[in-house]
Scaffold this active site. Structure first.
Site, short mmCIF file in Angstrom:
data_model
loop_
_atom_site.label_atom_id
_atom_site.label_comp_id
_atom_site.label_asym_id
_atom_site.label_seq_id
_atom_site.Cartn_x
_atom_site.Cartn_y
_atom_site.Cartn_z
N HIS A 199 0.84 -1.21 0.00
CA HIS A 199 0.00 0.00 0.00
C HIS A 199 0.87 1.26 0.00
CE1 HIS A 199 -3.08 -2.66 2.27
NE2 HIS A 199 -3.58 -2.47 1.07
N ARG B 128 -2.14 -6.32 -8.67
CA ARG B 128 -1.05 -7.26 -8.40
C ARG B 128 -1.07 -8.43 -9.36
NH1 ARG B 128 -3.02 -7.49 -2.28
NH2 ARG B 128 -4.91 -7.15 -3.48
P1 ADP Z 1 -5.80 -6.26 0.30
O1 ADP Z 1 -6.35 -6.28 -1.11
O2 ADP Z 1 -4.32 -6.43 0.39
O3 ADP Z 1 -6.55 -7.15 1.25
P2 ADP Z 1 -7.01 -3.67 0.63
O4 ADP Z 1 -8.42 -4.09 0.47
O5 ADP Z 1 -6.76 -2.77 1.77
O6 ADP Z 1 -6.02 -4.83 0.88
O7 ADP Z 1 -6.45 -3.05 -0.72
C1 ADP Z 1 -6.64 -1.74 -1.10
C2 ADP Z 1 -5.97 -1.50 -2.44
O8 ADP Z 1 -4.58 -1.69 -2.32
C3 ADP Z 1 -6.41 -2.43 -3.57
O9 ADP Z 1 -6.49 -1.70 -4.78
C4 ADP Z 1 -5.29 -3.41 -3.67
O10 ADP Z 1 -5.18 -3.93 -5.00
C5 ADP Z 1 -4.11 -2.51 -3.35
N1 ADP Z 1 -3.00 -3.30 -2.87
C6 ADP Z 1 -2.97 -4.09 -1.79
N2 ADP Z 1 -1.76 -4.67 -1.66
C7 ADP Z 1 -1.00 -4.23 -2.70
C8 ADP Z 1 0.34 -4.48 -3.15
N3 ADP Z 1 1.10 -5.34 -2.53
N4 ADP Z 1 0.77 -3.84 -4.26
C9 ADP Z 1 -0.06 -2.99 -4.93
N5 ADP Z 1 -1.33 -2.73 -4.57
C10 ADP Z 1 -1.80 -3.33 -3.48
#
Ligand code: ADP
Length: 162
Positions: free
Chosen positions: A17, A90
């Site tokens: 994030h 991702r």
């Molecule tokens: P997760 O998908 O990891 O459970 P969130 O719902 O908080 O977490 O994700 C919020 C945003 O952050 C989404 O668009 C998700 O694709 C993006 N995101 C989460 N982890 C990563 C990462 N490792 N690299 C790029 N984007 C990410």
């Protein structure tokens, strides 16, 4: 002014994030990290803790703020006058999921545009879901969460879930 909302559960915030926000900063004047509250889904970490950890990750960045919201993401965007959403990709499964939501948000959000950044290879394996499982299993999460908060995350879990 270009205001962007980065919505998610951030339960907890990960290095993936953080990297996404850093890379998006040159594109926008303001980024609001918006923690979605979904009462049907139980969080591992309380909302206030998660928000506090996000704040700690951007101590000197006045253009990044943290908010929580309930309801539709596009309604929250309207309330803060944001025309853009930020999401990370991702994998192809992220793409398939995000494509539909982005198209729907564009319609119901009357032109709200979602900007996607492809995750850097060194972060593309990181997800909050897996970080939660690692924490529950008692393993070290430091490779996946920001340096500034890694100790707090483990301590908080240890004190509140054992
Ligand atoms: P997760 O998908 O990891 O459970 P969130 O719902 O908080 O977490 O994700 C919020 C945003 O952050 C989404 O668009 C998700 O694709 C993006 N995101 C989460 N982890 C990563 C990462 N490792 N690299 C790029 N984007 C990410």
């Amino acid at each position: 002014m270009k205001v962007c909302v980065f919505p998610g559960s951030f339960d907890p915030i990960t290095s993936g994030h953080i990297d996404l926000v850093r890379r998006a900063l040159p594109l926008f004047d303001q980024i609001i990290i918006a923690v979605g509250v979904n009462n049907a889904k139980q969080r591992l970490f309380p909302l206030e803790k998660s928000m506090n950890w996000i704040q700690q990750c951007f101590p000197n960045e006045a253009r990044v703020s943290v908010r929580s919201y309930e309801g539709l993401t596009v309604d929250f965007c309207r309330s803060v006058k944001a025309e853009f959403l930020l999401r990370g990709l991702r994998s192809t499964s992220d793409f398939d999921y995000e494509k539909t939501i982005s198209q729907m948000n564009n319609i119901i959000g009357k032109g709200t545009e979602t900007v996607f950044l492809i995750s850097q290879p060194e972060y593309s394996h990181i997800s909050s879901t897996i970080v939660r499982e690692i924490i529950k299993g008692g393993a070290d999460v430091s490779p996946f969460v920001p340096e500034a908060i890694k100790a707090e995350i483990s301590d908080f879990y240890g004190k509140n879930h054992k």
